[in-house]
Write an enzyme that holds these catalytic residues in place. Structure first.
Site, mmCIF file in Angstrom:
data_model
loop_
_atom_site.group_PDB
_atom_site.id
_atom_site.type_symbol
_atom_site.label_atom_id
_atom_site.label_comp_id
_atom_site.label_asym_id
_atom_site.label_seq_id
_atom_site.Cartn_x
_atom_site.Cartn_y
_atom_site.Cartn_z
ATOM 1 N N SER A 1 37.503 -0.773 8.431
ATOM 2 C CA SER A 1 37.595 0.052 9.542
ATOM 3 C C SER A 1 37.772 1.447 9.860
ATOM 4 O O SER A 1 38.128 1.964 8.677
ATOM 5 C CB SER A 1 38.734 -0.701 10.393
ATOM 6 O OG SER A 1 39.953 -0.214 9.673
ATOM 7 N N LYS A 2 37.486 1.813 10.955
ATOM 8 C CA LYS A 2 37.629 3.292 11.335
ATOM 9 C C LYS A 2 39.151 3.703 10.686
ATOM 10 O O LYS A 2 39.244 4.971 10.379
ATOM 11 C CB LYS A 2 37.256 3.518 12.575
ATOM 12 C CG LYS A 2 35.935 4.158 12.870
ATOM 13 C CD LYS A 2 36.067 4.818 14.157
ATOM 14 C CE LYS A 2 35.120 4.025 14.873
ATOM 15 N NZ LYS A 2 34.780 4.423 16.406
ATOM 16 N N ARG A 3 40.138 2.900 11.050
ATOM 17 C CA ARG A 3 41.556 3.421 10.991
ATOM 18 C C ARG A 3 41.906 3.690 9.586
ATOM 19 O O ARG A 3 42.763 4.525 9.422
ATOM 20 C CB ARG A 3 42.416 2.205 11.359
ATOM 21 C CG ARG A 3 42.961 2.430 12.742
ATOM 22 C CD ARG A 3 43.849 1.295 13.250
ATOM 23 N NE ARG A 3 43.068 0.511 13.318
ATOM 24 C CZ ARG A 3 43.398 -1.058 12.797
ATOM 25 N NH1 ARG A 3 44.166 -1.363 12.062
ATOM 26 N NH2 ARG A 3 42.484 -1.995 12.864
ATOM 27 N N GLN A 4 41.041 3.123 8.381
ATOM 28 C CA GLN A 4 41.393 3.447 7.178
ATOM 29 C C GLN A 4 40.530 4.656 6.473
ATOM 30 O O GLN A 4 40.543 4.807 5.333
ATOM 31 C CB GLN A 4 41.463 2.241 6.192
ATOM 32 C CG GLN A 4 42.513 1.169 6.840
ATOM 33 C CD GLN A 4 42.979 0.378 5.770
ATOM 34 O OE1 GLN A 4 42.818 0.691 4.541
ATOM 35 N NE2 GLN A 4 43.467 -0.639 6.046
ATOM 36 N N GLY A 5 39.559 5.038 7.392
ATOM 37 C CA GLY A 5 38.814 6.071 6.688
ATOM 38 C C GLY A 5 37.555 6.240 7.614
ATOM 39 O O GLY A 5 37.298 5.399 8.684
#
Ligand code: GLU
Length: 503
Positions: free
Chosen positions: A261-265
């Site tokens: 996901s975008k949240r982790q990179g």
């Protein structure tokens, strides 16, 4: 399908950027087709008008081109089949939908969204898996709606969708090239909408029609599409078409094994391009997200050509593939280490020219942009940089005067006699005819030895004055590359600026 030319497709929806998972899907389809001397096509699936993003189609094509994944046909490429943009093919979908209506495999549905939602809630309350309740299934197709009611609504011009009628009590069986045999019970399959009220087909319908008409022999796509398979297979059956072979790729995971996901990179290919990753490293990295060569091979660095030769769906795993950025960074370094210098220069020169347009250099532009000079810089620095752009940003001193000197290092390295020694040594340097790493090293050692000093008294200050920093490649080689004139200029400037005691 026996003897048929292999044709694969990448079928993105233009809803934003190209996701790394999308790049992997495109790459695997490309590798699979190329290995078997087949064709790879690109199809833009833009039938969900609410999710369209301006410019997304161009971005997708650009990112694929950057990665070297060039379709044999498709948007902008002409050819007998292209361009493949679904919104330009509406008449085709309508025609096939009419055929399903005529054959009683599809029916009009006038349910409003409120009604559908009410029905959904009711089924959820009853502990059922929500499905359309078939209120509008015509009486002659086994439902309860009289034909006259349906005709009345059509005459009124009421908005409708067209749904497929999933046969009762059949089981849908198919073989996934990665997952093996899979079976679904038709009771779990909803009467999928084929045509929406805006006249556009749904993804499911358009993609089945197109995969057939575009003669796709293999459909390779993300695992998230697996639950759609039964609907697609039923459609093939309704039309009497042979379905393509299918393969569903494993999910991409964050290092903690949650869904990428975008949240982790970063997940957009464009982000990696912007950060300076090379297409070689990205393609290599993405290829290894789910595929490995097996047979005890320890190879990790693959060119596109090698990937084409070695790729096979049998070696794609079912388990989620972890997206490990350290591996990508390592691969990028491997590429920089091993790429021919002239290839690196091709990338570095435009970056340098852009920098030279913004900053003044005291070194002659023809010199520092020359093939010979840049190749020397690249050879000296290739083990030390992580990205191609760092040839300019990590060691700007090969092109620009140091703007400052690292304070801590100056404090540590300057003693009372440093400036005098530098001044005296610069005279010696000036006398060197062939300004090479070897001659500079010999000169320095000959200079300090009779004074009973160690080379370090000059090595560190020279590095700081020449580069502004206390780390870098071999000092002697760095000075050789910079050249006598630049080195002398920087020493003179440095001893003017740095006074002892260093404050
Ligand atoms: N348009 C679908 C997507 O955006 C394609 C799925 C498929 O390959 O069938 O992922």
């Amino acid at each position: 399908m026996v003897g048929q030319r292999v044709r694969t497709r990448f079928a993105p929806s233009p809803t934003g950027y190209l996701h790394v998972g999308g790049l992997r899907t495109a790459l695997y389809n490309y590798l699979f087709a190329k290995k078997l001397n087949g064709d790879f096509i690109l199809r833009i699936e833009d039938t969900d008008r609410t999710r369209m993003v301006e410019g997304a189609q161009q971005n997708l094509i650009k990112a694929l081109e950057w990665a070297g994944i060039v379709p044999d046909e498709g948007p902008g490429l002409g050819g007998d089949y292209g361009p493949y943009v679904q919104s330009e093919r509406l008449a085709i979908y309508s025609k096939y939908c009419q055929q399903l209506l005529d054959d009683q495999h599809a029916y009009y549905c006038f349910a409003t969204s409120e009604e559908l939602e009410e029905n959904r809630q009711l089924q959820l309350k009853q502990g059922l898996q929500p499905k359309y309740n078939r209120k509008w299934l015509p009486a002659e197709m086994g439902g309860s709606m009289p034909a006259s009611e349906i005709q009345k609504k059509l005459d009124e011009g009421a908005p409708y969708v067209i749904r497929m009628k999933v046969p009762d009590y059949v089981s849908v069986w198919f073989e996934d090239m990665i997952r093996g045999p899979i079976e679904f019970d038709s009771a779990t399959i909803d009467d999928q909408v084929l045509m929406k009220s805006d006249g556009f087909p749904t993804y499911h319908f358009a993609s089945v029609i197109d995969d057939h008409l575009m003669e796709c022999t293999h459909v390779i796509r993300g695992e998230e599409w697996l639950p759609s398979m039964p609907k697609h297979f039923l459609l093939y059956e309704f039309f009497g078409w042979e379905p393509p072979k299918v393969a569903h790729l494993p999910l991409l995971l964050n290092p903690d094994r949650s869904k990428l996901s975008k949240r982790q990179g970063d997940v957009a290919v464009e982000d990696y391009i912007r950060k300076g990753y090379s297409s070689d490293a990205i393609v290599n990295f993405v290829a290894l997200l789910g595929w490995n060569e097996g047979d005890g091979s320890e190879q990790e660095v693959y060119s596109m050509e090698e990937l084409i030769n070695k790729f096979s769906l049998e070696r794609v795993g079912k388990a989620g593939a972890v997206f490990n950025i350290d591996k990508l960074n390592w691969l990028e370094k491997q590429y920089i280490k091993n790429r021919p210098a002239e290839k690196l220069v091709e990338v570095v020169r435009p970056l340098l020219l852009a920098e030279l347009a913004k900053r003044e250099s005291l070194m002659p532009k023809e010199l520092i942009t020359s093939e010979e000079y840049l190749e020397k810089v690249v050879e000296l620095m290739r083990e030390r940089v992580g990205f191609e752009h760092e040839f300019v940003t990590f060691s700007p001193y090969f092109f620009f005067e140091p703007e400052s000197y690292d304070e801590e290092s100056v404090k540590k390295r300057w003693v009372a006699q440093t400036n005098d020694l530098l001044q005296e040594f610069s005279v010696e340097l000036e006398l060197i005819e062939e300004f090479s790493a070897d001659t500079i090293e010999v000169k320095l050692k000959e200079f300090v030895a009779p004074k009973g000093l160690k080379p370090a008294v000059l090595i560190h200050p020279l590095r700081i004055l020449a580069s502004g920093v206390s780390f870098g490649p071999s000092l002697y080689h760095m000075l050789e590359v910079l050249g006598k004139e630049t080195v002398l200029r920087r020493i003179r400037k440095g001893i003017e600026v740095i006074t002892f005691p260093v404050s």
